[in-house]
Motif scaffolding. Structure first.
Motif, PDB file in Angstrom:
ATOM      1  N   ARG A 141       0.846  -1.190   0.000  1.00  0.00           N
ATOM      2  CA  ARG A 141       0.000   0.000   0.000  1.00  0.00           C
ATOM      3  C   ARG A 141       0.882   1.239   0.000  1.00  0.00           C
ATOM      4  N   VAL A 142       0.348   2.325  -0.517  1.00  0.00           N
ATOM      5  CA  VAL A 142       1.120   3.568  -0.560  1.00  0.00           C
ATOM      6  C   VAL A 142       0.326   4.687   0.106  1.00  0.00           C
ATOM      7  N   THR A 143       1.028   5.630   0.687  1.00  0.00           N
ATOM      8  CA  THR A 143       0.395   6.816   1.258  1.00  0.00           C
ATOM      9  C   THR A 143       0.567   7.965   0.281  1.00  0.00           C
ATOM     10  N   LEU A 144      -0.542   8.520  -0.183  1.00  0.00           N
ATOM     11  CA  LEU A 144      -0.517   9.537  -1.232  1.00  0.00           C
ATOM     12  C   LEU A 144      -1.128  10.840  -0.744  1.00  0.00           C
ATOM     13  N   PRO A 145      -0.616  11.965  -1.230  1.00  0.00           N
ATOM     14  CA  PRO A 145      -1.292  13.243  -0.951  1.00  0.00           C
ATOM     15  C   PRO A 145      -2.631  13.288  -1.679  1.00  0.00           C
ATOM     16  N   TYR A 155     -23.556   9.001   2.567  1.00  0.00           N
ATOM     17  CA  TYR A 155     -22.428   9.926   2.710  1.00  0.00           C
ATOM     18  C   TYR A 155     -22.236  10.289   4.184  1.00  0.00           C
ATOM     19  N   SER A 156     -23.336  10.497   4.894  1.00  0.00           N
ATOM     20  CA  SER A 156     -23.259  10.832   6.318  1.00  0.00           C
ATOM     21  C   SER A 156     -22.657   9.695   7.123  1.00  0.00           C
ATOM     22  N   GLN A 157     -22.988   8.449   6.745  1.00  0.00           N
ATOM     23  CA  GLN A 157     -22.429   7.292   7.429  1.00  0.00           C
ATOM     24  C   GLN A 157     -20.919   7.220   7.239  1.00  0.00           C
ATOM     25  N   ILE A 158     -20.476   7.427   5.994  1.00  0.00           N
ATOM     26  CA  ILE A 158     -19.037   7.390   5.714  1.00  0.00           C
ATOM     27  C   ILE A 158     -18.334   8.513   6.449  1.00  0.00           C
ATOM     28  N   GLN A 159     -18.937   9.680   6.447  1.00  0.00           N
ATOM     29  CA  GLN A 159     -18.359  10.838   7.129  1.00  0.00           C
ATOM     30  C   GLN A 159     -18.207  10.560   8.622  1.00  0.00           C
ATOM     31  N   SER A 160     -19.246   9.999   9.228  1.00  0.00           N
ATOM     32  CA  SER A 160     -19.204   9.686  10.654  1.00  0.00           C
ATOM     33  C   SER A 160     -18.158   8.622  10.952  1.00  0.00           C
ATOM     34  N   SER A 161     -18.080   7.600  10.090  1.00  0.00           N
ATOM     35  CA  SER A 161     -17.126   6.515  10.291  1.00  0.00           C
ATOM     36  C   SER A 161     -15.687   7.009  10.199  1.00  0.00           C
ATOM     37  N   VAL A 162     -15.393   7.832   9.185  1.00  0.00           N
ATOM     38  CA  VAL A 162     -14.034   8.358   9.010  1.00  0.00           C
ATOM     39  C   VAL A 162     -13.661   9.255  10.185  1.00  0.00           C
ATOM     40  N   ARG A 163     -14.590  10.084  10.622  1.00  0.00           N
ATOM     41  CA  ARG A 163     -14.325  10.987  11.737  1.00  0.00           C
ATOM     42  C   ARG A 163     -14.097  10.207  13.040  1.00  0.00           C
ATOM     43  N   GLU A 164     -14.835   9.090  13.192  1.00  0.00           N
ATOM     44  CA  GLU A 164     -14.799   8.349  14.452  1.00  0.00           C
ATOM     45  C   GLU A 164     -13.619   7.383  14.538  1.00  0.00           C
ATOM     46  N   LEU A 185     -13.115   9.788  -0.675  1.00  0.00           N
ATOM     47  CA  LEU A 185     -12.206  10.881  -1.009  1.00  0.00           C
ATOM     48  C   LEU A 185     -12.860  12.228  -0.713  1.00  0.00           C
ATOM     49  N   ALA A 186     -14.124  12.377  -1.066  1.00  0.00           N
ATOM     50  CA  ALA A 186     -14.837  13.638  -0.802  1.00  0.00           C
ATOM     51  C   ALA A 186     -14.894  13.932   0.696  1.00  0.00           C
ATOM     52  N   VAL A 187     -15.100  12.896   1.501  1.00  0.00           N
ATOM     53  CA  VAL A 187     -15.136  13.067   2.953  1.00  0.00           C
ATOM     54  C   VAL A 187     -13.766  13.480   3.478  1.00  0.00           C
ATOM     55  N   LEU A 188     -12.721  12.835   2.986  1.00  0.00           N
ATOM     56  CA  LEU A 188     -11.361  13.180   3.417  1.00  0.00           C
ATOM     57  C   LEU A 188     -11.047  14.645   3.098  1.00  0.00           C
ATOM     58  N   GLN A 189     -11.433  15.072   1.890  1.00  0.00           N
ATOM     59  CA  GLN A 189     -11.202  16.468   1.498  1.00  0.00           C
ATOM     60  C   GLN A 189     -11.988  17.416   2.403  1.00  0.00           C
ATOM     61  N   GLU A 190     -13.237  17.042   2.703  1.00  0.00           N
ATOM     62  CA  GLU A 190     -14.087  17.888   3.537  1.00  0.00           C
ATOM     63  C   GLU A 190     -13.540  18.017   4.962  1.00  0.00           C
ATOM     64  N   LEU A 191     -12.910  16.949   5.452  1.00  0.00           N
ATOM     65  CA  LEU A 191     -12.358  16.952   6.803  1.00  0.00           C
ATOM     66  C   LEU A 191     -10.958  17.564   6.870  1.00  0.00           C
ATOM     67  N   GLY A 192     -10.449  17.961   5.714  1.00  0.00           N
ATOM     68  CA  GLY A 192      -9.148  18.617   5.686  1.00  0.00           C
ATOM     69  C   GLY A 192      -7.972  17.672   5.802  1.00  0.00           C
ATOM     70  N   ILE A 193      -8.185  16.395   5.549  1.00  0.00           N
ATOM     71  CA  ILE A 193      -7.100  15.408   5.595  1.00  0.00           C
ATOM     72  C   ILE A 193      -6.279  15.534   4.312  1.00  0.00           C
ATOM     73  N   THR A 194      -4.977  15.579   4.447  1.00  0.00           N
ATOM     74  CA  THR A 194      -4.113  15.899   3.300  1.00  0.00           C
ATOM     75  C   THR A 194      -3.505  14.681   2.621  1.00  0.00           C
ATOM     76  N   GLU A 195      -3.499  13.513   3.276  1.00  0.00           N
ATOM     77  CA  GLU A 195      -2.952  12.318   2.646  1.00  0.00           C
ATOM     78  C   GLU A 195      -3.696  11.081   3.145  1.00  0.00           C
ATOM     79  N   THR A 196      -3.625  10.006   2.368  1.00  0.00           N
ATOM     80  CA  THR A 196      -4.359   8.796   2.732  1.00  0.00           C
ATOM     81  C   THR A 196      -3.668   7.567   2.158  1.00  0.00           C
ATOM     82  N   THR A 197      -3.945   6.417   2.757  1.00  0.00           N
ATOM     83  CA  THR A 197      -3.396   5.150   2.293  1.00  0.00           C
ATOM     84  C   THR A 197      -4.234   4.618   1.134  1.00  0.00           C
ATOM     85  N   CYS A 198      -3.554   4.100   0.115  1.00  0.00           N
ATOM     86  CA  CYS A 198      -4.258   3.627  -1.081  1.00  0.00           C
ATOM     87  C   CYS A 198      -3.735   2.265  -1.526  1.00  0.00           C
TER      88      CYS A 198
END
Length: 288
Positions: free
Chosen positions: A7-11, A31-40, A68-81
């Protein structure tokens, strides 16, 4: 292998989505479920990307547009892919199994068996605890054959409540009609119950009451339903030939969407057109 070993960590900025996430999607329960899950608890399932052959250091997003949209909304700058070894966006998405109602229920039961508290599950899914408990009882009174027909479909919880009013053989018939018509709404389920003879209902001794209809109208609806079922069986016999024209018409569209260069060009220049093409392709896949 379908993916590279590591796996790679990408901006986030290096990942190019291939479809738009509009405001309506962002207001949806999923979308709300994914948002809540990522935040939690963070991102559980990594994004799937492919290396952009035309621009070094850039990646095409094959699966995970909502994440990806949730990550952008939460201000996260990089993620594992996960990096796919091919960049055929549409081909990959055909292999992705979107979580269905029955599958979600099975996941909740598995989590509970592993000791995860119901309150924790509810928080991750962005629902209340009573909803989680309702999901665990989702298939009570539903026969195995009907569950098998609906296991990969997006069926409202209330639809299962209507199926529960029917005896097993009628449940199977109703599930077959839902799948064939690609209609799983509570309204359609209620109409099937209304058109079911009293002898095929669980409560055979209790007179059936359909709001707004007289006993004569209910009897007529049962008769029409029986006629419709016979006609439907006849239509099934010629369905293959009638469906062929549609398959041929959409075949070319499928080939276009399997070409990553075309998908990338449309995403960058005509995103609305790409979204429409993908919608048509997805509808055809669901109907297949």
């Amino acid at each position: 292998m379908a993916f590279e070993k590591e796996r790679v960590t990408l901006p986030i900025g290096a990942i190019q989505p291939l479809r738009l996430i509009n405001d309506a999607v962002k207001k949806s329960p999923k979308y709300s479920q994914i948002q809540s899950s990522v935040r939690e608890i963070g991102l559980v399932e990594p994004l799937v990307v492919a290396r952009d052959r035309s621009e070094k250091g850039k990646y095409l997003l094959l699966d995970g547009h909502l994440r990806l949209a949730v990550l952008q909304e939460l201000g996260i700058t990089e993620t594992t892919c996960l990096v796919a070894t091919d960049d055929e966006a549409f081909t990959y998405n055909k292999r992705v199994s979107r979580i269905a109602t029955v599958q979600e229920r099975n996941m909740i039961l598995t989590a509970i068996k592993r000791g995860v508290p119901e309150e924790r599950i509810a928080k991750v899914l962005n629902v209340n605890v009573s909803h989680v408990r309702l999901k665990t009882r989702l298939l009570d009174g539903i026969c195995t054959e009907a569950v098998e027909l609906l296991k990969d479909k997006h069926v409202p919880i209330a639809t299962f409540a209507e199926l529960r009013k029917m005896q097993p053989m009628r449940q199977i018939e109703a599930a077959q009609l839902m799948v064939a018509m690609n209609k799983f709404s509570i309204t359609y389920a209620k109409s099937l119950v209304g058109a079911t003879p009293q002898s095929q209902l669980v409560e055979t001794a209790r007179p059936k009451h359909v709001e707004g209809l007289t006993d004569e109208q209910v009897a007529l609806m049962e008769q029409e339903s029986a006629n419709l079922d016979r006609e439907f069986r006849l239509m099934e016999q010629s369905y293959g030939a009638d469906h062929l024209d549609l398959v041929v018409a959409t075949g070319y569209l499928h080939r276009l969407l399997e070409n990553a260069r075309i998908v990338r060009y449309l995403a960058q220049n005509f995103p609305e057109l790409l979204a429409e093409f993908q919608r048509i392709a997805e509808q055809q896949k669901s109907a297949a």
